[in-house]
Structure formats: C-alpha cells, structure tokens
Design an enzyme around this catalytic site. Sequence first.
Site, PDB file in Angstrom:
ATOM      1  N   ASP A 160       0.855  -1.182   0.000  1.00 29.76           N
ATOM      2  CA  ASP A 160       0.000   0.000   0.000  1.00 29.76           C
ATOM      3  C   ASP A 160       0.897   1.240   0.000  1.00 29.76           C
ATOM      4  O   ASP A 160       1.665   1.462   0.936  1.00 29.76           O
ATOM      5  CB  ASP A 160      -0.899  -0.019   1.244  1.00 29.76           C
ATOM      6  CG  ASP A 160      -2.011   1.016   1.183  1.00 29.76           C
ATOM      7  OD1 ASP A 160      -2.151   1.673   0.140  1.00 29.76           O
ATOM      8  OD2 ASP A 160      -2.736   1.152   2.184  1.00 29.76           O
ATOM      9  N   ASP A 202      -2.907   2.523  -6.051  1.00 27.97           N
ATOM     10  CA  ASP A 202      -1.874   2.591  -5.020  1.00 27.97           C
ATOM     11  C   ASP A 202      -1.773   1.377  -4.106  1.00 27.97           C
ATOM     12  O   ASP A 202      -1.041   1.410  -3.112  1.00 27.97           O
ATOM     13  CB  ASP A 202      -2.070   3.847  -4.166  1.00 27.97           C
ATOM     14  CG  ASP A 202      -3.399   3.835  -3.416  1.00 27.97           C
ATOM     15  OD1 ASP A 202      -4.301   3.083  -3.802  1.00 27.97           O
ATOM     16  OD2 ASP A 202      -3.530   4.594  -2.439  1.00 27.97           O
ATOM     17  N   GLU A 203      -2.469   0.294  -4.415  1.00 27.28           N
ATOM     18  CA  GLU A 203      -2.331  -0.894  -3.573  1.00 27.28           C
ATOM     19  C   GLU A 203      -2.602  -2.156  -4.371  1.00 27.28           C
ATOM     20  O   GLU A 203      -3.333  -2.148  -5.357  1.00 27.28           O
ATOM     21  CB  GLU A 203      -3.236  -0.828  -2.342  1.00 27.28           C
ATOM     22  CG  GLU A 203      -4.711  -0.810  -2.638  1.00 27.28           C
ATOM     23  CD  GLU A 203      -5.560  -0.871  -1.374  1.00 27.28           C
ATOM     24  OE1 GLU A 203      -5.240  -1.669  -0.465  1.00 27.28           O
ATOM     25  OE2 GLU A 203      -6.552  -0.131  -1.296  1.00 27.28           O
TER      26      GLU A 203
END
Length: 369
Positions: free
Chosen positions: A16, A110-111
Amino acid sequence: MHVAEPPLQRKIIHVDMDAFYASVEQRDAPELKGRPVVVAWRGSRSVVCAASYEARVFGVRSAMPAVRAERLCPDAVFVPPDFSRYKVVSQQIREIFSRYTDLIEPLSLDEAYLDVTRPKCDLGSATHIAAQIREEIKQETRLTASAGVAPNKFIAKIASDINKPDGLFVVKPHQVEAFLADLPLARLPGVGKVTDAHLQKLGFKKCGDIRAANAQLLEAQFGKWGKRLHELAHGIDDRAVVPERPTLQISSEDTFAVDVPLGACNDAIRALSIKTWQAYQRELQRHPGRHARTVVLKLKTAQFRTLTRSLTEHPFPVDADALYARAVSLCERVALPESTLFRLVGVGVSGFQEDASSDPGYIAQLFDG
C-alpha cells in the site's frame, strides 16, 4: 506408490503506497515537502482525493468534503488531482511487482496483493521479498510504500496498515490467532459502523469475542455472513490472488456546482454517456469476449440520497448516442416530486457477460447497427 506433497503455505504480500497522490505531488514539487497537502479541487462540491500525512495530523481524510478539510487545516495547500500522472507512477510500481511474481491483484492505483508462494526469484522468504520491493519502489520512484506479509489476503491487508508510513509488518502462520485476538471487529471486511454497533450491543467487540462464540449461533443471527465472520475471527481466508479481476461496471459521474432539478440533467447525462462509452470501448479492446448488458443511471439528491435506475434490454446500445437515449429514458423512472434537486448524476454500463459476441442476437445487433 507416489505420495502427493502437501500444498505449500500461501505467502501473501499487501503493498500500500503511503498517501500516494499527495506523495507524488510533494515529490514533483519540492516546495510542498513538509507542508499539509490536500489533493482536491476547491469548492463546496469537491471531496478530498488524498491528504498528506502533514494534513492528516489535522484530521483531514480522503472522501471528506473539501470545505471541511479547509476548515480543519486552513494552511493546507490544495492541489487539483492529476490522475494521468498517478497512473504512470502506478504502472512503474506494477513493473517492480512483476519482477517477483505474476500473481498480482491490483485493488487501486496505489495498492495490490502479491502471491509470492512460488516467486520468480530466490530471496529466501516473503519478508525479504517485501523488503526488497519497498526498497526498489523507494529507489526508482522516490516514494515510500508500506507492506504486510501474511498467510492470506485478509491478514496481509490489515498488517500493511500497522507500521504506516514506510513500514513492514509480518504475521507468520503460527502468529495468526494471537495477532487477531484483540483486533477490533471494525477492522474486519464487511463490518461497517452500523454492523459494528449491532455486534457491540450483542457483546462482541474483538475478534477474540467472535472466536469464543458458537458458530451456529452466529449463523442463525447473521446468516451466511455470520459463518464468514467466525472464519475471519479465526484468520481463515481462502481467497486466491486473482491477477485480472473482471470488470463489473464502467461509469462516469459529475457533481454539479449547484443543485439542479431532474430536467436540467440532460446535458450532463449526454456528456457522461460519451465518456462512459469511450471507456467501454477501451474495455472491449482489452477483453473482446466480454460485453455489457445493462445501462445504469445514478442520481444523488441535495439531501445526499442516492438512487440508481437500470435497464437490461436487447439490443444493447451500439454507440454513445444510443447509450444517452437509454440513460435519459431512465429519468422517467425516478418517482420523486418535481421540486427535488440533485447534486450528482452518473451514467454506467454493467452486467458484463462472457462471450456475448457468440450470441446470435448480438451478431444481429452489429449488422443492424
């Protein structure tokens, strides 16, 4: 006689990025480093896309109305989001992941989950792989990432949040039960504020409380979800890392500068139909065998009540104009007083079906079009 080898223990990493959008902005504009950055358009209708850690100290969070963020942190620097730039960085990070495994399940820009049970490289352990990935991200993008390592997706995602920002937390198989014992139930997937409040009234506050409960009683109280709750409290999560999750819906939406009556939404519906149609065509290029079957209209009233209307009808629209016609027709099914004002409208397509192009009706639709 050949004896089958026992299955390998899964090794899952959840990566993350730390305050991703805000961190990209601070990286690319050095004068923003150390300052409270809020990624959002200014205005009463805007919401926060991301907040730097300096802004979070003041209570600013993602999805918060921008005006509230400005009240909480008057000195915040507001930066309009640049999603095309964030996507480029996200692809760069994805390339780093692919050096270690092909089993990558992105959850957002983003993860992502990574299954490194059988990695491409020999680094000895999932912990070392996670540490190396974080180091390569830092070296190549000048951004930081946090990671959780665990035997399954559920625990890995929780673990990645423990040492944020720029942290790594590992939960080994023999540590699972102890790790979960005091975990608040609100941290479990599917447990929102309402469900958490209901569980607390019943005396369940932590995973250990659920673990001690009778599984049959939980199932009687909550149905199938009660059984799932009991499994999660024991750290059981058999979901595999799925590299390509099928698209469920493609949509576009717009928040008006001022609340408007339903009859004034047509121009926005037309513009959103064009945008959604273009995104749908890109999806068809990536996955030619999957076609949408349903048109969806989304509306949000001035009082934040959300309504959706959908229509699954053959033939499916063949262009943006036909999508607009179908979407705007759904306005007739909004049974609200004419005085009702709306703050948001959205147009989407859903009901994706595999190999719809092999259906004779779909082929006829193409020729008719």
